[in-house]
Design a protein around this motif. Structure first.
Motif, PDB file in Angstrom:
ATOM      1  N   MET A   1       0.841  -1.166   0.000  1.00  0.00           N
ATOM      2  CA  MET A   1       0.000   0.000   0.000  1.00  0.00           C
ATOM      3  C   MET A   1       0.877   1.215   0.000  1.00  0.00           C
ATOM      4  SD  MET A   1      -1.583   0.625   3.765  1.00  0.00           S
ATOM      5  CE  MET A   1      -0.667  -0.375   4.874  1.00  0.00           C
ATOM      6  N   GLY A   2       0.402   2.274  -0.533  1.00  0.00           N
ATOM      7  CA  GLY A   2       1.118   3.537  -0.534  1.00  0.00           C
ATOM      8  C   GLY A   2       0.458   4.491   0.432  1.00  0.00           C
ATOM      9  N   ILE A   3       1.247   5.395   0.994  1.00  0.00           N
ATOM     10  CA  ILE A   3       0.687   6.391   1.906  1.00  0.00           C
ATOM     11  C   ILE A   3       1.111   7.780   1.459  1.00  0.00           C
ATOM     12  CG2 ILE A   3       0.724   4.793   3.862  1.00  0.00           C
ATOM     13  CD1 ILE A   3       3.124   6.463   4.970  1.00  0.00           C
ATOM     14  N   GLU A   4       0.345   8.759   1.849  1.00  0.00           N
ATOM     15  CA  GLU A   4       0.719  10.161   1.723  1.00  0.00           C
ATOM     16  C   GLU A   4       1.176  10.592   3.107  1.00  0.00           C
ATOM     17  OE1 GLU A   4       0.865  12.141  -0.894  1.00  0.00           O
ATOM     18  OE2 GLU A   4       0.072  10.638  -2.264  1.00  0.00           O
ATOM     19  N   THR A   5       2.232  11.372   3.174  1.00  0.00           N
ATOM     20  CA  THR A   5       2.699  11.851   4.467  1.00  0.00           C
ATOM     21  C   THR A   5       1.784  12.956   4.974  1.00  0.00           C
ATOM     22  OG1 THR A   5       4.203  13.392   3.391  1.00  0.00           O
ATOM     23  CG2 THR A   5       5.084  11.236   3.994  1.00  0.00           C
ATOM     24  N   ASN A   6       1.857  13.207   6.274  1.00  0.00           N
ATOM     25  CA  ASN A   6       1.033  14.263   6.864  1.00  0.00           C
ATOM     26  C   ASN A   6       1.398  15.628   6.307  1.00  0.00           C
ATOM     27  OD1 ASN A   6      -0.345  12.419   8.474  1.00  0.00           O
ATOM     28  ND2 ASN A   6       1.114  12.612  10.148  1.00  0.00           N
ATOM     29  N   SER A   7       2.665  15.821   5.997  1.00  0.00           N
ATOM     30  CA  SER A   7       3.153  17.098   5.486  1.00  0.00           C
ATOM     31  C   SER A   7       4.436  16.837   4.699  1.00  0.00           C
ATOM     32  CB  SER A   7       3.460  18.038   6.663  1.00  0.00           C
ATOM     33  OG  SER A   7       4.281  19.115   6.257  1.00  0.00           O
ATOM     34  N   ILE A   8       4.727  17.689   3.721  1.00  0.00           N
ATOM     35  CA  ILE A   8       5.988  17.539   3.008  1.00  0.00           C
ATOM     36  C   ILE A   8       7.167  17.904   3.909  1.00  0.00           C
ATOM     37  CG2 ILE A   8       4.968  17.905   0.731  1.00  0.00           C
ATOM     38  CD1 ILE A   8       6.165  20.767   0.816  1.00  0.00           C
ATOM     39  N   TYR A   9       6.884  18.504   5.050  1.00  0.00           N
ATOM     40  CA  TYR A   9       7.933  18.917   5.979  1.00  0.00           C
ATOM     41  C   TYR A   9       8.163  17.918   7.108  1.00  0.00           C
ATOM     42  CZ  TYR A   9       7.097  23.167   3.408  1.00  0.00           C
ATOM     43  OH  TYR A   9       6.934  24.068   2.389  1.00  0.00           O
ATOM     44  N   ASP A  10       7.428  16.810   7.118  1.00  0.00           N
ATOM     45  CA  ASP A  10       7.629  15.785   8.145  1.00  0.00           C
ATOM     46  C   ASP A  10       9.070  15.310   8.117  1.00  0.00           C
ATOM     47  OD1 ASP A  10       4.972  15.835   8.849  1.00  0.00           O
ATOM     48  OD2 ASP A  10       4.435  14.127   7.606  1.00  0.00           O
ATOM     49  N   GLN A  11       9.620  15.089   9.267  1.00  0.00           N
ATOM     50  CA  GLN A  11      10.971  14.557   9.382  1.00  0.00           C
ATOM     51  C   GLN A  11      10.916  13.024   9.362  1.00  0.00           C
ATOM     52  OE1 GLN A  11      13.922  16.549   9.410  1.00  0.00           O
ATOM     53  NE2 GLN A  11      12.285  17.832   8.590  1.00  0.00           N
ATOM     54  N   PRO A  12      12.056  12.361   9.159  1.00  0.00           N
ATOM     55  CA  PRO A  12      12.067  10.901   9.037  1.00  0.00           C
ATOM     56  C   PRO A  12      11.408  10.150  10.193  1.00  0.00           C
ATOM     57  CG  PRO A  12      14.132  11.768   8.250  1.00  0.00           C
ATOM     58  CD  PRO A  12      13.390  12.922   8.860  1.00  0.00           C
ATOM     59  N   ALA A  13      11.581  10.590  11.434  1.00  0.00           N
ATOM     60  CA  ALA A  13      10.961   9.881  12.560  1.00  0.00           C
ATOM     61  C   ALA A  13       9.439   9.899  12.434  1.00  0.00           C
ATOM     62  CB  ALA A  13      11.397  10.482  13.892  1.00  0.00           C
ATOM     63  N   SER A  14       8.887  11.040  12.023  1.00  0.00           N
ATOM     64  CA  SER A  14       7.442  11.138  11.816  1.00  0.00           C
ATOM     65  C   SER A  14       7.003  10.235  10.669  1.00  0.00           C
ATOM     66  CB  SER A  14       7.052  12.590  11.526  1.00  0.00           C
ATOM     67  OG  SER A  14       5.682  12.680  11.225  1.00  0.00           O
ATOM     68  N   ARG A  15       7.787  10.207   9.612  1.00  0.00           N
ATOM     69  CA  ARG A  15       7.446   9.337   8.481  1.00  0.00           C
ATOM     70  C   ARG A  15       7.520   7.866   8.876  1.00  0.00           C
ATOM     71  NH1 ARG A  15       9.000  12.382   2.942  1.00  0.00           N
ATOM     72  NH2 ARG A  15       8.093  14.370   3.564  1.00  0.00           N
ATOM     73  N   GLY A  16       8.477   7.514   9.715  1.00  0.00           N
ATOM     74  CA  GLY A  16       8.548   6.145  10.218  1.00  0.00           C
ATOM     75  C   GLY A  16       7.314   5.795  11.028  1.00  0.00           C
ATOM     76  N   SER A  17       6.857   6.720  11.855  1.00  0.00           N
ATOM     77  CA  SER A  17       5.627   6.505  12.641  1.00  0.00           C
ATOM     78  C   SER A  17       4.426   6.345  11.725  1.00  0.00           C
ATOM     79  CB  SER A  17       5.385   7.673  13.597  1.00  0.00           C
ATOM     80  OG  SER A  17       6.389   7.737  14.569  1.00  0.00           O
ATOM     81  N   GLN A  18       4.391   7.130  10.650  1.00  0.00           N
ATOM     82  CA  GLN A  18       3.281   7.041   9.705  1.00  0.00           C
ATOM     83  C   GLN A  18       3.298   5.697   8.968  1.00  0.00           C
ATOM     84  OE1 GLN A  18       2.993  10.782   7.352  1.00  0.00           O
ATOM     85  NE2 GLN A  18       4.197  11.652   9.028  1.00  0.00           N
ATOM     86  N   LEU A  19       4.481   5.212   8.631  1.00  0.00           N
ATOM     87  CA  LEU A  19       4.575   3.892   7.991  1.00  0.00           C
ATOM     88  C   LEU A  19       4.063   2.804   8.934  1.00  0.00           C
ATOM     89  CD1 LEU A  19       8.086   4.180   6.299  1.00  0.00           C
ATOM     90  CD2 LEU A  19       5.887   3.951   5.115  1.00  0.00           C
ATOM     91  N   ARG A  20       4.472   2.863  10.195  1.00  0.00           N
ATOM     92  CA  ARG A  20       4.007   1.861  11.161  1.00  0.00           C
ATOM     93  C   ARG A  20       2.510   1.974  11.391  1.00  0.00           C
ATOM     94  NH1 ARG A  20       5.704   2.447  15.984  1.00  0.00           N
ATOM     95  NH2 ARG A  20       6.690   4.473  15.772  1.00  0.00           N
ATOM     96  N   ALA A  21       1.986   3.201  11.420  1.00  0.00           N
ATOM     97  CA  ALA A  21       0.539   3.396  11.589  1.00  0.00           C
ATOM     98  C   ALA A  21      -0.230   2.808  10.407  1.00  0.00           C
ATOM     99  CB  ALA A  21       0.219   4.880  11.756  1.00  0.00           C
ATOM    100  N   ALA A  22       0.305   2.960   9.199  1.00  0.00           N
ATOM    101  CA  ALA A  22      -0.358   2.393   8.019  1.00  0.00           C
ATOM    102  C   ALA A  22      -0.396   0.872   8.100  1.00  0.00           C
ATOM    103  CB  ALA A  22       0.351   2.850   6.748  1.00  0.00           C
ATOM    104  N   LEU A  23       0.703   0.269   8.537  1.00  0.00           N
ATOM    105  CA  LEU A  23       0.720  -1.192   8.691  1.00  0.00           C
ATOM    106  C   LEU A  23      -0.267  -1.642   9.758  1.00  0.00           C
ATOM    107  CD1 LEU A  23       4.563  -1.835   8.449  1.00  0.00           C
ATOM    108  CD2 LEU A  23       2.833  -2.386   6.724  1.00  0.00           C
ATOM    109  N   THR A  24      -0.332  -0.908  10.872  1.00  0.00           N
ATOM    110  CA  THR A  24      -1.284  -1.238  11.940  1.00  0.00           C
ATOM    111  C   THR A  24      -2.711  -1.132  11.426  1.00  0.00           C
ATOM    112  OG1 THR A  24       0.261  -0.527  13.649  1.00  0.00           O
ATOM    113  CG2 THR A  24      -2.070  -0.589  14.257  1.00  0.00           C
ATOM    114  N   TRP A  25      -2.993  -0.093  10.640  1.00  0.00           N
ATOM    115  CA  TRP A  25      -4.323   0.066  10.048  1.00  0.00           C
ATOM    116  C   TRP A  25      -4.648  -1.121   9.146  1.00  0.00           C
ATOM    117  CZ3 TRP A  25      -5.557   0.354   4.855  1.00  0.00           C
ATOM    118  CH2 TRP A  25      -6.895   0.637   4.560  1.00  0.00           C
ATOM    119  N   ALA A  26      -3.707  -1.505   8.287  1.00  0.00           N
ATOM    120  CA  ALA A  26      -3.950  -2.610   7.352  1.00  0.00           C
ATOM    121  C   ALA A  26      -4.257  -3.906   8.100  1.00  0.00           C
ATOM    122  CB  ALA A  26      -2.749  -2.806   6.437  1.00  0.00           C
ATOM    123  N   VAL A  27      -3.585  -4.131   9.201  1.00  0.00           N
ATOM    124  CA  VAL A  27      -3.763  -5.369   9.968  1.00  0.00           C
ATOM    125  C   VAL A  27      -5.028  -5.335  10.817  1.00  0.00           C
ATOM    126  CG1 VAL A  27      -2.789  -6.728  11.880  1.00  0.00           C
ATOM    127  CG2 VAL A  27      -1.310  -5.922  10.031  1.00  0.00           C
TER     128      VAL A  27
END
Length: 174
Positions: A1-27
């Protein structure tokens, strides 16, 4: 699945959290038609630009469900990843001026503790994931099949990157 980030200014730690949140949502909460096809114990992450967010996702995953990552043209102010022991294939662009490989992709690769590969695409800019690239496709699919599915038949396809499309290849996983 692909995700859109919360903002183009999100830093890597936030993007990592968003990736994990997407996986949690999928499961856990995706529609049943999606959830029925998701294996909660075999997950992987990939990211572009702040692809270092995929390293952040691995670092923060305490479940052990994220089995592998493929950061593409990764950028992160954290240059050292010795706590990441899962398989990681980093793909960089030789001519990337946004996240130069000498400042990001190569130090990341050198610091990783687990199985790892580094593919550098000859002449590629930071935006190489926006175009058709057979070497990139080969690495992503093969890496995930090898390490998430534990299918050793794909080892051959994750190794031996060479030719005019590749400016550098190194690995400890072949």
């Amino acid at each position: 699945m692909g995700i859109e980030t919360n903002s183009i200014y999100d830093q890597p730690a936030s993007r990592g959290s968003q990736l994990r949140a997407a996986l949690t949502w999928a499961v856990n909460t995706s529609p049943t038609t999606v959830r029925s096809r998701v294996d909660a114990n075999r997950q992987g992450v990939a990211g572009w630009s702040m692809g270092g967010g995929s390293l952040e996702a691995l670092k923060a995953d305490t479940s052990g469900r994220i089995k592998a990552a493929v950061p593409m043209a990764p950028w992160n102010s954290d240059q050292s990843w010795p706590e990441v022991t899962e398989p990681v294939a980093i793909v960089g662009g030789q001519s990337d001026s946004v996240a130069p490989v000498s400042s990001h992709a190569i130090p990341f690769y050198n610091s990783l503790a687990g199985p790892k590969s580094y593919v550098e695409l000859a002449g590629a800019s930071h935006f190489f994931p926006n175009s058709h690239n057979p070497s990139l496709s080969r690495m992503i699919v093969s890496w995930f099949k090898r390490w998430i599915n534990n299918d050793t038949r794909f080892t051959t396809f994750t190794c031996g990157f060479s030719g005019s499309a590749i400016s550098s290849f190194r690995t400890n996983a072949c």
